[in-house]
Design an enzyme around this catalytic site. Structure first.
Site, mmCIF file in Angstrom:
data_model
loop_
_atom_site.group_PDB
_atom_site.id
_atom_site.type_symbol
_atom_site.label_atom_id
_atom_site.label_comp_id
_atom_site.label_asym_id
_atom_site.label_seq_id
_atom_site.Cartn_x
_atom_site.Cartn_y
_atom_site.Cartn_z
ATOM 1 N N SER A 199 38.152 34.853 51.331
ATOM 2 C CA SER A 199 38.541 35.291 49.982
ATOM 3 C C SER A 199 39.928 34.783 49.575
ATOM 4 C CB SER A 199 38.505 36.819 49.886
ATOM 5 O OG SER A 199 39.583 37.373 50.605
ATOM 6 N N LYS B 6 45.122 40.386 50.016
ATOM 7 C CA LYS B 6 45.013 39.882 48.642
ATOM 8 C C LYS B 6 46.412 39.676 48.081
ATOM 9 C CE LYS B 6 40.466 40.173 48.186
ATOM 10 N NZ LYS B 6 40.291 40.125 49.660
#
Lengths: 424, 156
Positions: free
Chosen positions: B77, B114
Site C-alpha cells: 500500500s 500510511k
C-alpha cells in the site's frame, strides 16, 4: 528531600498491549511459567474478580466464558521494555534506584516543590508516548511516602491523572487519606505483621503513623520502626543507586509435563546450570558451590512425594559452564530416587564473588583456567550472535521433552528479527 | 560431596609435590606464562594516530534508542513512497507526527503504515498506491498514532 516512585501499570499486560492494540480495553491476564497461575491482570480482569496468583486451572473455564484473554509470560519482551522505561526515566533525575522490573525511585531534591506534580505529569506522558507504557507517579519526602503516594495515584485516592504529590496536601487532607488506607498497604508491612498490628488495634496507615515508634521497634523490629518514621517524613531508607551485587543465582523451572527418568532430569539440571553460569559470567562473578534441587508435584497429593537437594562445593571458584554442570550432575546422582514423578528441578549458585578478586590457590592450573575462560567467551559470543542456546553442551539435551509449556506466548517483538510486528 | 572436594585437593597436592622434586617439562612450561603472549617488535603502525571510529548504522538511523522500534512491512500500500512488502521500518515513537509524515497508526486495533495528513476534518491516512483510497478518520473511530516512520530499509 522529595522522591518520586514511578510504577508501571499492570506492566506485563501493558507490554503486550503495545504490540497488540486489540488487547486495549479487554480483560487480559498473563500467566506464570507453564501457565501455572496469574501473575498480571489488566484492570478489566481485576474487575472480574480475578485474583493475583490465582491458579489457572481453576480459572480457565470461567475465563473462557467471560472472554478473558490469557497469555503466557514473555520475559524477553518484558525485560526489553523494562530497560527502555528505566533508561527513559533516568533522564528525569540525576539519581535513580531501579527497584524492580517495573518500578523505580527518582530523587527530586532541588526541584521547585510547587512544580513537582506537573513534572510527574511530564514523566508520565513521556513514558507513555515514547515507550507506550502507562505509569503512575507518587511523590513524597521518604521512600515509604513516595510508595504510598503512588498507591494513592493508582487507586485514585489522591492526586490527579495518575500523579499524586503528598507535598501538595494539607496536614488534614493527608490524615484523612491515611485514615482510609488499610495498614497492610504500607510498603514493607506484610501479611503477618498486619495481623499483629490489627491485634494492637493499628488498622490504618494513620494509626501506624501515630503509633509510638519505640513500642513498634521493641514489639516488631527496627525495620518497622523506620517505616513509622518514614511515614512521618523522616527519611531512614537511602536511595540505592548501584545495584548491590547478587549473593545467589537461582534458575529453576517446573516441567511442561512430569519427568521420571534420570536422563530427562539430568538434561534439565544441566540446562539450568548452563543458564545460571551465563548469568554468573554476565555479572563477572564466580561461584564457590552449586546446589541442586529436585521435587515432585505437591499439588498431586495422592502421588508419592519427594524433595531432594544437595550443595556441591566446587574445587575452585568457577564461572565455567562445564565445571558447574559437572558438579550439578554429581549432586543430582546422589539425590535422585527412581519411582517418583518430578515436577521441578533447579540449581542455585552460592558464594558468589567478583571474578577479579579470586584468591589463587597453590594448586590452580592457570593454563587450564585461561583455556576455560576463552572457551566460555567464545560460547557466549556465539550465543549472543546466533541466538540464545544455539551452542550448548550435549548434557543439556537436544529435544528437551521436559521443556516448559508456554502455549499463549506472544512473539519476541523487540528481540528477534524474525518476530517483528507486521504492519500493512 | 565434601569428600570429593577434599580428594581433589589431596590429589592435586600430591602431584604438585612430585613436580617440585622432579621438575617435568610440563612444570617448566607452567613457570613461563609470559612467553605465551606475543611481544610486538616491529615498526609501529603509522595509521595508529589516525584511527577513527568505524561508521555505525545504528548511530546513523537511530536518534532515540529507547523509543525506537522495528517493524516489518506487509503488503504494497505504500509502494510509491518506496516502502515495499518485506521492508524493515525504523519507527520512533518520540517524534511528533507532523503533517505529511509517514506514521504507524492504530485504527480499530489494527496497525497500518500510511502518510498522515492534518485536514480540516481531522486526521486523514493516505496510502501511496492507486488501489488504496484515502481514509478519513471519523471521531467515533478508535484511532491513535503509534510512532513515526524514520527509515524504510529495503533489501536489494
Amino acid at each position: 528531600m522529595p522522591l518520586a516512585l514511578v510504577d508501571c501499570n499492570n506492566f506485563y499486560v501493558s507490554c503486550e498491549r503495545v504490540f497488540n492494540p486489540k488487547l486495549e480495553g479487554r480483560a487480559v491476564v498473563v500467566l506464570s511459567n507453564n501457565d501455572g497461575c496469574v501473575i498480571a491482570r489488566s484492570s478489566e480482569a481485576k474487575s472480574f474478580g480475578v485474583k493475583m496468583a490465582a491458579p489457572w486451572f481453576k480459572l480457565e473455564i470461567f475465563s473462557k466464558q467471560q472472554g478473558i484473554i490469557a497469555l503466557s509470560s514473555n520475559y524477553a519482551l518484558y525485560g526489553d521494555m523494562s530497560a527502555r522505561v528505566m533508561s527513559t526515566l533516568s533522564t528525569f533525575s540525576p539519581k535513580q534506584e531501579i527497584y524492580s522490573i517495573d518500578e523505580c525511585f527518582l530523587d527530586l531534591d532541588g526541584f521547585a516543590p510547587q512544580s513537582l506534580a506537573s513534572y510527574g505529569q511530564t514523566i508520565r506522558q513521556t513514558v507513555k508516548r515514547n515507550i507506550g507504557i502507562p505509569v503512575c507517579v507518587g511523590i513524597g519526602d521518604t521512600k515509604t511516602l513516595a510508595k504510598l503516594a503512588n498507591h494513592c495515584a493508582k487507586k485514585g485516592f489522591a492526586g490527579a491523572d495518575g500523579v499524586c504529590d503528598f507535598g501538595l496536601l494539607s496536614i488534614d487532607e493527608r490524615q484523612t487519606i491515611f485514615a482510609n488506607i488499610p495498614v497492610g498497604d504500607v510498603w514493607g508491612v506484610g501479611r503477618r505483621i498486619t495481623q499483629q498490628l490489627l491485634s494492637m488495634n493499628i488498622q490504618t496507615v494513620e494509626d501506624l503513623r501515630t503509633a509510638n515508634p519505640d513500642i513498634i521497634r521493641k514489639q516488631f523490629s527496627i525495620v518497622l520502626g523506620r517505616t513509622v518514621q518514614e511515614l512521618n517524613g523522616i527519611p531512614c531508607i537511602d536511595l540505592e543507586e548501584t545495584e548491590s551485587p547478587r549473593q545467589q543465582i537461582m534458575v529453576s523451572r517446573s516441567f511442561g509435563s512430569s519427568v521420571t527418568s534420570f536422563t530427562d532430569l539430568s538434561e534439565s539440571v544441566a540446562h539450568y546450570a548452563t543458564l545460571a553460569a551465563e548469568k554468573l559470567r554476565r555479572d563477572k562473578s564466580v561461584a564457590c558451590s552449586i546446589c541442586v534441587i529436585i521435587q515432585t508435584n505437591s499439588h498431586q497429593e495422592h502421588e508419592p512425594q519427594y524433595q531432594g537437594s544437595l550443595i556441591v562445593p566446587l574445587p575452585q571458584p568457577s564461572d565455567s559452564t562445564m565445571k558447574l554442570v559437572e558438579a550439578a550432575l554429581k549432586g543430582l546422582k546422589t539425590i535422585y530416587r527412581s519411582g517418583f514423578r518430578y515436577k521441578k528441578s533447579g540449581v542455585l549458585l552460592m558464594g558468589l564473588q567478583p571474578k577479579s578478586t579470586i584468591q589463587p590457590t597453590l594448586f590452580d592450573d592457570p593454563i587450564e583456567q585461561d583455556i576455560s575462560t576463552s572457551l566460555m567467551q567464545v560460547m557466549d559470543a556465539i550465543n549472543q550472535k546466533m541466538g540464545a542456546g544455539k551452542l550448548s553442551i550435549a548434557a543439556s539435551g537436544i529435544c528437551k521433552p521436559w521443556a516448559m509449556r508456554r502455549e499463549g506466548k506472544s512473539p519476541n517483538y523487540t528481540t528477534d528479527w524474525k518476530e517483528l510486528p507486521e504492519v500493512a | 560431596m565434601q569428600q570429593t572436594a577434599l580428594n581433589f585437593g589431596r590429589r592435586a597436592a600430591h602431584s604438585a609435590l612430585l613436580s617440585f622434586t622432579h621438575p617435568s617439562k610440563e612444570l617448566l612450561h607452567r613457570q613461563r606464562p609470559l612467553l605465551r603472549h606475543a611481544v610486538p617488535a616491529g615498526f609501529p603502525s603509522p595509521a595508529v594516530d589516525y584511527v577513527e571510529r568505524r561508521l555505525s548504522l545504528d548511530e546513523h538511523m537511530i536518534e532515540h534508542n529507547d523509543s525506537t522500534f522495528f517493524m516489518r512491512v506487509k503488503g504494497d500500500s505504500m509502494r510509491e513512497m518506496n516502502i515495499a512488502d518485506g521492508d524493515l521500518l525504523v519507527v520512533d515513537r518520540s517524534l511528533p507526527s507532523t503533517h505529511e509524515c509517514v506514521v504507524i497508526a492504530v485504527v480499530d486495533g489494527e496497525f497500518t503504515v500510511k502518510q498522515l495528513l492534518h485536514t480540516q476534518h481531522g486526521h486523514l491516512l493516505r496510502a501511496a498506491h492507486p488501489d488504496y483510497p484515502d481514509m478519513q478518520i471519523k471521531p467515533e473511530q478508535d484511532f491513535s498514532i503509534w510512532g513515526v516512520v524514520k527509515w524504510s530499509i529495503h533489501q536489494v
